[in-house]
Design a protein around this motif. Structure first.
Motif, PDB file in Angstrom:
ATOM      1  N   SER A 156      -6.171  -6.400  -8.423  1.00  0.00           N
ATOM      2  CA  SER A 156      -5.811  -7.567  -7.832  1.00  0.00           C
ATOM      3  C   SER A 156      -4.353  -7.770  -8.296  1.00  0.00           C
ATOM      4  CB  SER A 156      -6.593  -8.798  -8.441  1.00  0.00           C
ATOM      5  OG  SER A 156      -8.023  -8.788  -7.936  1.00  0.00           O
ATOM      6  N   CYS A 157      -3.289  -8.001  -7.202  1.00  0.00           N
ATOM      7  CA  CYS A 157      -2.025  -8.301  -7.552  1.00  0.00           C
ATOM      8  C   CYS A 157      -1.535  -9.531  -7.168  1.00  0.00           C
ATOM      9  CB  CYS A 157      -1.389  -7.268  -6.617  1.00  0.00           C
ATOM     10  SG  CYS A 157       0.579  -7.285  -6.923  1.00  0.00           S
ATOM     11  N   ALA A 203       0.747  -1.118   0.321  1.00  0.00           N
ATOM     12  CA  ALA A 203       0.175   0.114  -0.021  1.00  0.00           C
ATOM     13  C   ALA A 203       0.820   1.358   0.036  1.00  0.00           C
ATOM     14  CB  ALA A 203      -0.954  -0.148   1.181  1.00  0.00           C
ATOM     15  N   ALA A 204       2.047   1.094   0.753  1.00  0.00           N
ATOM     16  CA  ALA A 204       2.907   2.265   0.882  1.00  0.00           C
ATOM     17  C   ALA A 204       3.597   2.728  -0.699  1.00  0.00           C
ATOM     18  CB  ALA A 204       3.913   2.175   1.935  1.00  0.00           C
ATOM     19  N   TRP A 247      -4.495  -1.786   1.341  1.00  0.00           N
ATOM     20  CA  TRP A 247      -4.371  -3.357   1.054  1.00  0.00           C
ATOM     21  C   TRP A 247      -5.405  -3.795   1.506  1.00  0.00           C
ATOM     22  CZ3 TRP A 247      -3.963  -7.098   4.336  1.00  0.00           C
ATOM     23  CH2 TRP A 247      -3.480  -8.392   3.991  1.00  0.00           C
ATOM     24  N   GLN A 248      -5.811  -5.073   1.063  1.00  0.00           N
ATOM     25  CA  GLN A 248      -6.736  -6.036   1.484  1.00  0.00           C
ATOM     26  C   GLN A 248      -6.415  -7.220   0.905  1.00  0.00           C
ATOM     27  OE1 GLN A 248     -10.087  -3.861   0.226  1.00  0.00           O
ATOM     28  NE2 GLN A 248     -10.548  -5.043  -1.577  1.00  0.00           N
ATOM     29  N   PRO A 249      -6.775  -8.259   1.558  1.00  0.00           N
ATOM     30  CA  PRO A 249      -6.812  -9.627   1.357  1.00  0.00           C
ATOM     31  C   PRO A 249      -7.194  -9.962  -0.136  1.00  0.00           C
ATOM     32  CG  PRO A 249      -7.555  -9.690   3.433  1.00  0.00           C
ATOM     33  CD  PRO A 249      -7.747  -8.015   3.001  1.00  0.00           C
ATOM     34  N   PHE A 281      -2.949 -10.244  -3.258  1.00  0.00           N
ATOM     35  CA  PHE A 281      -3.513  -9.236  -2.479  1.00  0.00           C
ATOM     36  C   PHE A 281      -4.306  -8.150  -3.416  1.00  0.00           C
ATOM     37  CE2 PHE A 281       0.671  -7.685  -3.061  1.00  0.00           C
ATOM     38  CZ  PHE A 281       0.519  -6.311  -3.461  1.00  0.00           C
ATOM     39  N   GLU A 282      -5.223  -7.477  -2.853  1.00  0.00           N
ATOM     40  CA  GLU A 282      -5.753  -6.433  -3.600  1.00  0.00           C
ATOM     41  C   GLU A 282      -5.431  -4.965  -3.363  1.00  0.00           C
ATOM     42  OE1 GLU A 282      -9.823  -8.941  -4.586  1.00  0.00           O
ATOM     43  OE2 GLU A 282      -9.860  -7.625  -2.934  1.00  0.00           O
TER      44      GLU A 282
END
Length: 135
Positions: free
Chosen positions: A87-88, A16-17, A50-52, A95-96
């Motif tokens: 989506s990564c 996220a950073a 960031w999220q799962p 993660f998303e």
């Protein structure tokens, strides 16, 4: 001026950073008429959360009157903002990222939408490259 949503795991915070750093770099590289300012007429805010993987992205309220952003995964734009949900998928983890931009360009809705679409396309592309996302 910027925000990062809370991550449920500390190890994912760098993703996220990194995405947020990309957003800030994009905003700092804008043309003069697109730069954030404190004059009350123009400004911008970048967010990355960031999220799962598989959690999904929060839908926009009907009142936003959002349009899709072509070629941007889960991309939407409205008069004062834009969002994308990517989506990564990586070998070590997946993660998303929920990316957001909000702001105005001198109070002109059509110009704001144009600028936000352009910035969001760049934000998504660079966030994917920075995080080494597959696909």
């Amino acid at each position: 001026m910027t925000g990062i949503g809370a991550a449920s795991r500390t190890r994912a915070t760098p993703a996220a950073a990194a995405a947020l750093a990309v957003g800030l770099a994009l905003l700092s590289g804008c043309a003069a008429e697109e730069k954030p300012s404190a004059d009350g007429k123009s400004g911008a805010l970048a967010t990355a959360t960031w999220q799962p993987l598989g959690r999904g992205f929060q839908p926009l309220p009907e009142t936003a009157k959002a349009d899709s952003i072509p070629a941007v995964e889960n991309g939407k734009v409205w008069d004062a903002g834009a969002v994308a949900g990517i989506s990564c998928k990586r070998a070590e983890d997946s993660f998303e990222l929920a990316l957001g931009l909000s702001g105005t360009v001198d109070g002109k809705a059509e110009e704001t939408r144009r600028v936000l679409v352009e910035l969001m396309q760049k934000y998504v592309d660079r966030a994917k490259r920075q995080n080494e996302c597959a696909g």
